[in-house]
Design an enzyme around this catalytic site. Structure first.
Site, PDB file in Angstrom:
ATOM      1  N   THR A   1      -5.650  -1.173  -3.431  1.00 25.86           N
ATOM      2  CA  THR A   1      -4.751  -2.293  -3.116  1.00 25.86           C
ATOM      3  C   THR A   1      -5.065  -2.930  -1.770  1.00 25.86           C
ATOM      4  O   THR A   1      -5.189  -4.155  -1.682  1.00 25.86           O
ATOM      5  CB  THR A   1      -3.285  -1.827  -3.183  1.00 25.86           C
ATOM      6  OG1 THR A   1      -3.005  -1.351  -4.507  1.00 25.86           O
ATOM      7  CG2 THR A   1      -2.339  -2.970  -2.857  1.00 25.86           C
TER       8      THR A   1
ATOM      9  N   GLY B   1       0.770  -1.232   0.000  1.00 25.61           N
ATOM     10  CA  GLY B   1       0.000   0.000   0.000  1.00 25.61           C
ATOM     11  C   GLY B   1       0.802   1.284   0.000  1.00 25.61           C
ATOM     12  O   GLY B   1       0.229   2.363   0.116  1.00 25.61           O
TER      13      GLY B   1
ATOM     14  N   THR C   1       3.573   0.019  -7.073  1.00 26.15           N
ATOM     15  CA  THR C   1       3.127  -0.154  -8.461  1.00 26.15           C
ATOM     16  C   THR C   1       3.011   1.189  -9.171  1.00 26.15           C
ATOM     17  O   THR C   1       3.438   1.325 -10.326  1.00 26.15           O
ATOM     18  CB  THR C   1       1.780  -0.899  -8.495  1.00 26.15           C
ATOM     19  OG1 THR C   1       1.946  -2.204  -7.935  1.00 26.15           O
ATOM     20  CG2 THR C   1       1.264  -1.033  -9.920  1.00 26.15           C
TER      21      THR C   1
ATOM     22  N   GLY D   1       2.589   2.384  -2.551  1.00 30.08           N
ATOM     23  CA  GLY D   1       2.631   2.970  -3.887  1.00 30.08           C
ATOM     24  C   GLY D   1       3.713   2.418  -4.788  1.00 30.08           C
ATOM     25  O   GLY D   1       4.136   3.096  -5.738  1.00 30.08           O
TER      26      GLY D   1
END
Length: 592
Positions: free
Chosen positions: A503, A18, A22, A20
């Protein structure tokens, strides 16, 4: 504010769930392609949403990303890779060995280590240049291999044929017994990871105390394995404008976390990316991030926002307290606030007069920080210390299973016990002992991030085999009773903790499915740190609050049998008084 520098051929984006990873990996790949580089973007995340972010259907082979010349992407599916791996391992023995022997081999390859090694197999082939690819300048990986996997591969005797024939047997190293033919590929992959001229590891973290501690732990673990070319990417850096209490508190809390950053992490080169009010899904949003400008079609800051659901933790805790004893577990991705929720529940139960043991299986535990030094009658704070548990377990196994072995066999057993999965078994024993304390009161267990927690639960089935191997089949009663207790709704209540973001919610849904396959029914969901429930008037934060609605509604209507929504707290929920206030909340009013 800017994205990390992108110079080496291989770039890895890793960090807590979570934070970030991606988004930053995709934006970095997009920037390289925009600059005329030929780029392959690879996800090794089992819950990858790369397709959604890039707006391109992806598979296990390189696929051109729509409307981005020079950019290819693929997903390495760890579960599919593990299934392929198991079949390759078992196929040569079909029709040769008896059915019982085949079942034994399949069992050997059924654990979490097999999934990690299988994913690393596909990853290593790319990193070592063994996979045929079009001409590529950069490979960007969303989620690097874990230190756990690298430590497995670093065990020198793992490549010995003794593993497949030793009378001492194997535990987590079992999956490695058939890897000798891949040794050269893995060695090349590890050398590439450690080569600063070829590889950069980007540690992604939010400017939050827990996330920075976890990034520091990862940085040190990777450095100890020789992966030292690291860069810290701070994502979601917020600046307050105006006098909104929530905005001012968020900015102040981030600044305090950055001032208290661990020294080794603070010494790394770093970049910072500003807080974005909307999710980074779609090429337009990624391009806006690259250019450091507002994303198109951002929600109107003054638009009407769906009212907050009027329920907090209080009703859940009332129902838990009515049982009088048992186990409460908080589970979910790293960074969603499991520790805070666990501590709040424990404080509330103790204040109701119950005897409570609050413990954790999380290697990155910070329960003591969450509670500060406050004392509360009836509440006992404990921690399952991995180092102490591993040392005790190793000593016991060497004394019992190692006694009849010759020098070579004992050396192999000692190496087996240095593997990361030995830690899982050792912690599992302590986990079972802790759960047993629920006979006399409440045990509130702050579990580790999802994968680790499931590994502990998965170990319940494998544990008897391990005990039989190392302790002549003596199975302690508290271990024998563990799975029935976890499956008993009158004994165990699992609280799935999430954030109102894509996510964490998707990962929580996968966790719920996995628990149900194990015969464990989640009791409630807790949606934590909601800006929608905070009452903020800050323009940027109101945009983020509006973006929470599509995730809160499905959780409440579909995913959860019961739920609670907790507001983002202006006062950090640290210390008994703040935790008690959070626990006794019955909801929050919606902003006008």
């Amino acid at each position: 504010m800017s994205l990390p520098p992108l110079h080496t051929r291989h770039l890895f984006f890793t960090g807590k769930g979570g934070v970030g990873k991606t988004s930053l990996a995709c934006a970095s790949a997009l920037r390289l392609a925009r600059d005329g580089r030929r780029v392959l973007l690879v996800s090794t995340d089992p819950a990858s949403n790369l397709d959604e972010v890039l707006q391109t259907p992806l598979g296990r082979t390189p696929t051109p990303v729509h409307d981005v010349p020079g950019l290819l992407a693929l997903n390495i599916d760890p579960e599919a890779s593990a299934a392929d791996w198991r079949e390759r391992a078992v196929a040569p023995y079909r029709g040769v060995l008896p059915a019982a022997a085949l079942r034994s081999i399949e069992e050997q390859f059924s654990g979490a280590c097999t999934v990690e090694i299988a994913a690393f197999d596909a990853f290593a082939a790319l990193l070592a240049g063994r996979t045929p690819l079009p001409e590529i300048d950069h490979i960007v990986f969303d989620t690097a291999p874990t230190g756990h996997t690298l430590r497995l591969l670093a065990l020198p005797m793992a490549w010995s044929g003794h593993l497949s024939t030793s009378t001492a047997g194997v535990s987590c190293l079992g999956p490695l017994s058939g890897l000798e033919q891949q040794q050269a590929t893995y060695a090349d992959a590890v050398r590439t990871l450690c080569d600063a001229g070829q590889t950069t590891v980007v540690l992604v973290a939010r400017p939050e105390r827990a996330a920075l501690r976890e990034a520091d732990r990862s940085a040190q673990e990777l450095a100890a394995l020789g992966v030292r070319h690291q860069h810290l990417a701070l994502n979601g850096v917020f600046e307050a404008h105006g006098d909104d209490a929530v905005a001012l508190a968020m900015a102040a809390r981030q600044a305090e976390a950055l001032r208290g950053m661990p020294p080794a992490l603070a010494a790394l080169p770093r970049s910072a990316v500003a807080f974005r009010p909307c999710g980074l899904t779609g090429l337009a949003a990624l391009r806006a991030l690259i250019d450091d400008r507002a994303a198109p079609d951002a929600a109107d800051a003054h638009a009407a926002i769906t009212p907050c659901p009027p329920d907090g933790l209080r009703s859940l805790i009332d129902d838990i307290a009515a049982a009088g004893h048992g186990l409460v577990m908080t589970m979910g991705k790293g960074g969603v606030g499991k520790t805070t929720v666990a501590a709040a529940v424990a404080v509330a139960l103790a204040r109701r007069g119950h005897r409570v043991l609050l413990s954790t299986t999380d290697p990155a535990a910070h329960l003591a920080w969450t509670l500060e030094a406050d004392a509360l009658p009836g509440l006992t704070l404990a921690r399952i210390d991995p180092a102490a548990e591993v040392e005790a377990y190793r000593a016991q196994v060497l004394a019992e299973a190692g006694a009849p072995l010759d020098a070579a066999g004992r050396a192999l057993l000692e190496e087996d016990l240095r593997s990361p999965c030995t830690e899982e078994i050792a912690i599992f024993r302590a986990f079972a002992r802790t759960v047993d304390a629920g006979r006399e009161g409440f045990v509130v267990l702050d579990t580790a991030p999802t994968g680790h927690s499931l590994l502990l639960l998965d170990a319940a089935e494998a544990y008897h085999r391990e005990v039989s191997r190392t302790q002549s089949g003596r199975l302690p009663e508290h271990v024998r009773a563990l799975l029935p207790r976890l499956r008993d709704a009158a004994w165990t209540r699992v609280l799935i903790v999430t954030l109102a973001e894509a996510t964490p919610v998707h990962e929580a849904e996968r966790l719920q499915d996995d628990l149900r396959r194990a015969g464990i029914e989640p009791w409630a969901w807790v949606i934590n740190q909601s800006l929608l429930a905070s009452g903020t008037r800050d323009a940027v934060l109101r945009q983020r609050a509006a973006a929470e609605v599509p995730f809160i509604d499905p959780v409440r209507r579909v995913a959860a049998r019961r739920s609670a929504l907790l507001a983002w707290q202006v006062r950090a929920p640290v210390g008994v008084a703040a935790l008690a206030a959070l626990a006794e909340s019955s909801g929050a009013a919606a902003p006008d």
